[in-house]
Design a protein around this motif. Structure first.
Motif, PDB file in Angstrom:
ATOM      1  N   TYR A  76     -29.358   6.378 -48.913  1.00 42.48           N
ATOM      2  CA  TYR A  76     -28.783   5.924 -47.652  1.00 42.48           C
ATOM      3  C   TYR A  76     -27.327   5.515 -47.892  1.00 42.48           C
ATOM      4  N   VAL A  77     -26.463   5.872 -46.971  1.00 39.43           N
ATOM      5  CA  VAL A  77     -25.071   5.415 -46.979  1.00 39.43           C
ATOM      6  C   VAL A  77     -24.801   4.793 -45.624  1.00 39.43           C
ATOM      7  N   MET A  78     -24.232   3.595 -45.620  1.00 35.82           N
ATOM      8  CA  MET A  78     -24.023   2.907 -44.340  1.00 35.82           C
ATOM      9  C   MET A  78     -22.704   2.159 -44.322  1.00 35.82           C
ATOM     10  N   LEU A  79     -22.214   1.971 -43.112  1.00 34.96           N
ATOM     11  CA  LEU A  79     -21.097   1.091 -42.842  1.00 34.96           C
ATOM     12  C   LEU A  79     -21.635   0.057 -41.864  1.00 34.96           C
ATOM     13  N   ALA A  80     -21.796  -1.174 -42.335  1.00 33.14           N
ATOM     14  CA  ALA A  80     -22.512  -2.177 -41.551  1.00 33.14           C
ATOM     15  C   ALA A  80     -21.906  -3.561 -41.751  1.00 33.14           C
ATOM     16  N   ASP A  81     -22.164  -4.436 -40.788  1.00 32.30           N
ATOM     17  CA  ASP A  81     -21.823  -5.847 -40.939  1.00 32.30           C
ATOM     18  C   ASP A  81     -22.902  -6.513 -41.782  1.00 32.30           C
ATOM     19  N   VAL A  82     -22.480  -7.365 -42.716  1.00 35.60           N
ATOM     20  CA  VAL A  82     -23.421  -8.071 -43.591  1.00 35.60           C
ATOM     21  C   VAL A  82     -23.241  -9.561 -43.359  1.00 35.60           C
ATOM     22  N   SER A  83     -24.323 -10.232 -42.928  1.00 36.28           N
ATOM     23  CA  SER A  83     -24.221 -11.659 -42.586  1.00 36.28           C
ATOM     24  C   SER A  83     -23.988 -12.527 -43.812  1.00 36.28           C
ATOM     25  N   ASP A  84     -24.538 -12.112 -44.938  1.00 39.42           N
ATOM     26  CA  ASP A  84     -24.438 -12.912 -46.165  1.00 39.42           C
ATOM     27  C   ASP A  84     -24.014 -12.006 -47.320  1.00 39.42           C
ATOM     28  N   PRO A  85     -22.785 -11.514 -47.302  1.00 40.75           N
ATOM     29  CA  PRO A  85     -22.354 -10.508 -48.275  1.00 40.75           C
ATOM     30  C   PRO A  85     -22.387 -10.977 -49.718  1.00 40.75           C
ATOM     31  N   ASP A  86     -22.369 -12.296 -49.966  1.00 40.75           N
ATOM     32  CA  ASP A  86     -22.392 -12.778 -51.345  1.00 40.75           C
ATOM     33  C   ASP A  86     -23.678 -12.414 -52.062  1.00 40.75           C
ATOM     34  N   ASP A 127     -38.653   6.672 -53.368  1.00 37.84           N
ATOM     35  CA  ASP A 127     -39.846   6.802 -52.525  1.00 37.84           C
ATOM     36  C   ASP A 127     -40.392   8.219 -52.520  1.00 37.84           C
ATOM     37  N   GLY A 128     -39.920   9.068 -53.428  1.00 34.39           N
ATOM     38  CA  GLY A 128     -40.365  10.453 -53.438  1.00 34.39           C
ATOM     39  C   GLY A 128     -39.755  11.282 -52.320  1.00 34.39           C
ATOM     40  N   GLY A 129     -38.640  10.796 -51.775  1.00 36.14           N
ATOM     41  CA  GLY A 129     -38.003  11.520 -50.677  1.00 36.14           C
ATOM     42  C   GLY A 129     -38.810  11.474 -49.400  1.00 36.14           C
ATOM     43  N   ALA A 130     -39.541  10.365 -49.188  1.00 35.60           N
ATOM     44  CA  ALA A 130     -40.497  10.285 -48.082  1.00 35.60           C
ATOM     45  C   ALA A 130     -39.852  10.114 -46.718  1.00 35.60           C
ATOM     46  N   TYR A 131     -38.654   9.569 -46.666  1.00 38.99           N
ATOM     47  CA  TYR A 131     -38.065   9.308 -45.356  1.00 38.99           C
ATOM     48  C   TYR A 131     -37.682  10.621 -44.672  1.00 38.99           C
ATOM     49  N   ASP A 132     -38.008  10.735 -43.407  1.00 27.87           N
ATOM     50  CA  ASP A 132     -37.747  11.943 -42.633  1.00 27.87           C
ATOM     51  C   ASP A 132     -36.265  12.010 -42.279  1.00 27.87           C
ATOM     52  N   ARG A 133     -35.546  12.971 -42.871  1.00 28.11           N
ATOM     53  CA  ARG A 133     -34.102  13.048 -42.679  1.00 28.11           C
ATOM     54  C   ARG A 133     -33.720  13.436 -41.260  1.00 28.11           C
ATOM     55  N   THR A 134     -34.678  13.934 -40.452  1.00 31.57           N
ATOM     56  CA  THR A 134     -34.345  14.286 -39.077  1.00 31.57           C
ATOM     57  C   THR A 134     -34.236  13.053 -38.195  1.00 31.57           C
ATOM     58  N   ARG A 135     -34.680  11.901 -38.694  1.00 29.60           N
ATOM     59  CA  ARG A 135     -34.593  10.658 -37.925  1.00 29.60           C
ATOM     60  C   ARG A 135     -33.354   9.876 -38.334  1.00 29.60           C
ATOM     61  N   HIS A 172     -22.738   0.363 -38.046  1.00 28.72           N
ATOM     62  CA  HIS A 172     -21.776   1.196 -37.332  1.00 28.72           C
ATOM     63  C   HIS A 172     -22.000   2.688 -37.577  1.00 28.72           C
ATOM     64  N   ARG A 173     -22.466   3.015 -38.751  1.00 29.15           N
ATOM     65  CA  ARG A 173     -22.757   4.416 -39.071  1.00 29.15           C
ATOM     66  C   ARG A 173     -23.649   4.461 -40.291  1.00 29.15           C
ATOM     67  N   ALA A 174     -24.596   5.388 -40.286  1.00 29.10           N
ATOM     68  CA  ALA A 174     -25.504   5.521 -41.432  1.00 29.10           C
ATOM     69  C   ALA A 174     -25.976   6.962 -41.537  1.00 29.10           C
ATOM     70  N   SER A 175     -26.214   7.402 -42.753  1.00 33.20           N
ATOM     71  CA  SER A 175     -26.747   8.738 -42.990  1.00 33.20           C
ATOM     72  C   SER A 175     -27.679   8.687 -44.189  1.00 33.20           C
ATOM     73  N   THR A 176     -28.479   9.717 -44.340  1.00 33.54           N
ATOM     74  CA  THR A 176     -29.445   9.771 -45.443  1.00 33.54           C
ATOM     75  C   THR A 176     -29.276  11.074 -46.224  1.00 33.54           C
ATOM     76  N   PHE A 177     -29.798  11.081 -47.439  1.00 33.16           N
ATOM     77  CA  PHE A 177     -29.825  12.282 -48.264  1.00 33.16           C
ATOM     78  C   PHE A 177     -30.971  12.143 -49.250  1.00 33.16           C
ATOM     79  N   THR A 178     -31.292  13.211 -49.942  1.00 29.36           N
ATOM     80  CA  THR A 178     -32.292  13.163 -51.007  1.00 29.36           C
ATOM     81  C   THR A 178     -31.726  13.862 -52.240  1.00 29.36           C
TER      82      THR A 178
END
Length: 506
Positions: free
Chosen positions: A202-212, A240-248, A273-279
């Motif tokens: 997973y790659v994401m650009l997100a707000d983190v409430s407790d970044p420390d 996880d064996g690539g279990a997450y469905d990349r179409t979602r 703000h943005r997220a994507s997945t890969f295996t």
């Protein structure tokens, strides 16, 4: 009818289009996305590392400095471009999350490395790469049509047609550069073989409430790996064996659950703000050519992005294929030249796939993976181990089998620099091969003259000739022949045979 239709306007398709346009071919690029650029291709999510080999490809076509400017890199890619001897690289990267120390690279063990503007590679982002290449393609007369989805490919002995829902585009050749889910690959009947995934990334650009709670950098954990590159730029590998469905599209709740489990923290995500997945699914076309259809980049091979090899592998495909396909289109290709594309690049792709498979095995969250990780950590911390990784990720270790025992033949040419300041990279900018004569004895001039437009002759003493009298360099920067000191009649015959093999008869 165009000479070549390229499907896909990513970095590989655009680089290939520039190579063909440079040779005077008529080229049409078809891209399904209606507009260039997207948030996922800009900094920071689109950040990529160009290896020294890839940076050198841009240098050899006069595009390195525009790329540096577009990437926001303040200085030249090669820190010591004017030095007499190469210095240690500024970065090596990591293997399975284990970061290596560039100071441990044994420069003396890299006998064919010379200083140059691209010696260290660079960090860039996909938007910058594509913008520079698209601008160059435009100056070379390449036509790019966006918002066009290719649905079928039909070929016969004389041409190939790319069909869309409303129109057909005919060309003498077609190259699929349309990504890991390539429609060209499927419609043209290429076999695609390999191994199934071990993890979801997973790659994401997100707000983190407790970044420390999340340390900066790369971190291996009992459940996988996470990396934090900036305030909210986060990557996660979940074994996880690539279990997450990349179409979602992953939800914020799912991303937080995975990040907490892998990082072993209670970190809380805010807005994503943005997220994507890969295996790490690793697949490769069994051949890169079927008739008049060829594949390059992710259309030809897919693998985990761990180690940052994907873009570099694709640029290497485009550099290797471009001049060979152009020579075929222009009618002066020697017999079998185009078939050397698969023969040379397929083994390189297979090595990269194995490189990523090995990293997936090391990151397995079980006692076997942990034990293997500790053994490798000790080995990679050595001078030899760090040097080996650098050779692999930089492209230094690539050597095509060109049937010669001369150790430089088949390798990427060092950045030879003549005493007048001329660099080999500058001599390669017009896409021709180069006969570089360090003795200026004119023994190669006559053998080169009959191949004008395909091969140029340059003479002069070099600051470091690596013990050679002369070299023959293909347009992709690969040494096709090298003559040692005490150059004699047998060497001239060898030069002429190599020139005939790669550039055709005079």
């Amino acid at each position: 009818m165009h000479d070549v239709v390229i499907v896909g306007a990513g970095p590989v398709g655009l680089f290939l289009a520039c190579e063909l346009g440079l040779a005077g071919c008529s080229v049409l690029v078809l891209e399904r996305e209606p507009e260039p650029g997207s948030p996922g291709r800009a900094y920071p999510l689109g950040m990529r590392g160009l290896s020294p080999g890839s940076a050198e490809a841009f240098h050899r076509r006069g595009m390195l400095h525009p790329l540096l400017a577009a990437s926001g890199v303040p200085d030249a890619a090669g820190r010591d471009a004017d030095a007499d001897e190469p210095s240690p690289p500024r970065g090596v990267g990591h293997f399975a999350g284990m970061v290596l120390d560039p100071a441990k690279v044994d420069v003396a063990a890299l006998p064919f490395r010379l200083p140059g503007p691209a010696a260290d590679g660079l960090f860039t982002h996909l938007e910058a790469v594509e913008r520079v290449l698209a601008e160059r393609a435009d100056t070379l007369g390449v036509e790019i049509r966006r918002g066009v989805t290719v649905e079928d490919v039909v070929q016969d002995d004389g041409s190939v047609v790319a069909h869309t829902g409303e129109q057909a585009y005919e060309a003498r050749w077609l190259v699929g550069c349309d990504g890991g889910r390539s429609a060209v690959r499927g419609r043209a009947g290429f076999a695609f073989a390999g191994t199934e995934p071990q993890f979801t990334g997973y790659v994401m650009l997100a707000d983190v409430s407790d970044p420390d709670q999340l340390a900066m950098g790369i971190h291996l954990t009992p459940q996988g790996m996470y990396l934090r590159l900036s305030a909210g730029h986060i990557g996660v590998l979940d074994c996880d064996g690539g279990a997450y469905d990349r179409t979602r599209q992953p939800t914020a709740d799912h991303l937080q659950t995975v990040l907490r489990r892998v990082s072993g923290t209670g970190v809380t995500l805010g807005a994503v703000h943005r997220a994507s997945t890969f295996t790490d699914r690793a697949m490769q076309a069994t051949t890169y050519r079927r008739g008049r259809v060829l594949l390059a980049g992710d259309s030809a091979h897919i693998h985990s992005p761990t180690g940052g090899q994907g873009l570099n592998l694709g640029i290497g495909d485009a550099m290797n294929l471009g001049w060979k396909l152009a020579a075929t289109v222009r009618g002066h290709a020697p017999d079998g030249l185009l078939d050397t594309y698969t023969r040379e690049r397929h083994p390189v792709g297979a090595r990269v796939l194995d490189w990523t498979r090995a990293q997936a095995a090391v990151m397995r969250p079980d006692p076997h993976g942990w034990a293997l990780r500790e053994v490798l950590r000790d080995l990679l911390a050595t001078r030899d181990g760090t040097t080996q990784v650098f050779e692999r990720v930089s492209g230094t270790s690539i050597r095509y089998d060109l049937g010669s025992e001369q150790p430089l033949v088949g390798r990427n040419a060092p950045e030879f620099r003549l005493d007048d300041g001329t660099r080999l990279g500058e001599l390669l900018r017009d896409g021709q091969g180069v006969a570089l004569d360090f003795t200026a004895g004119r023994r190669l001039r006559a053998a080169t003259a009959g191949r004008r437009g395909r091969l140029r002759y340059a003479a002069g003493a070099a600051r470091n000739d690596l013990g050679l009298d002369a070299v023959l360099v293909r347009p992709d920067g690969v040494i096709a022949w090298a003559g040692a000191h005490d150059f004699g009649p047998a060497d001239l015959e060898g030069f002429e045979r190599a020139a005939d093999r790669w550039f055709g008869a005079p």
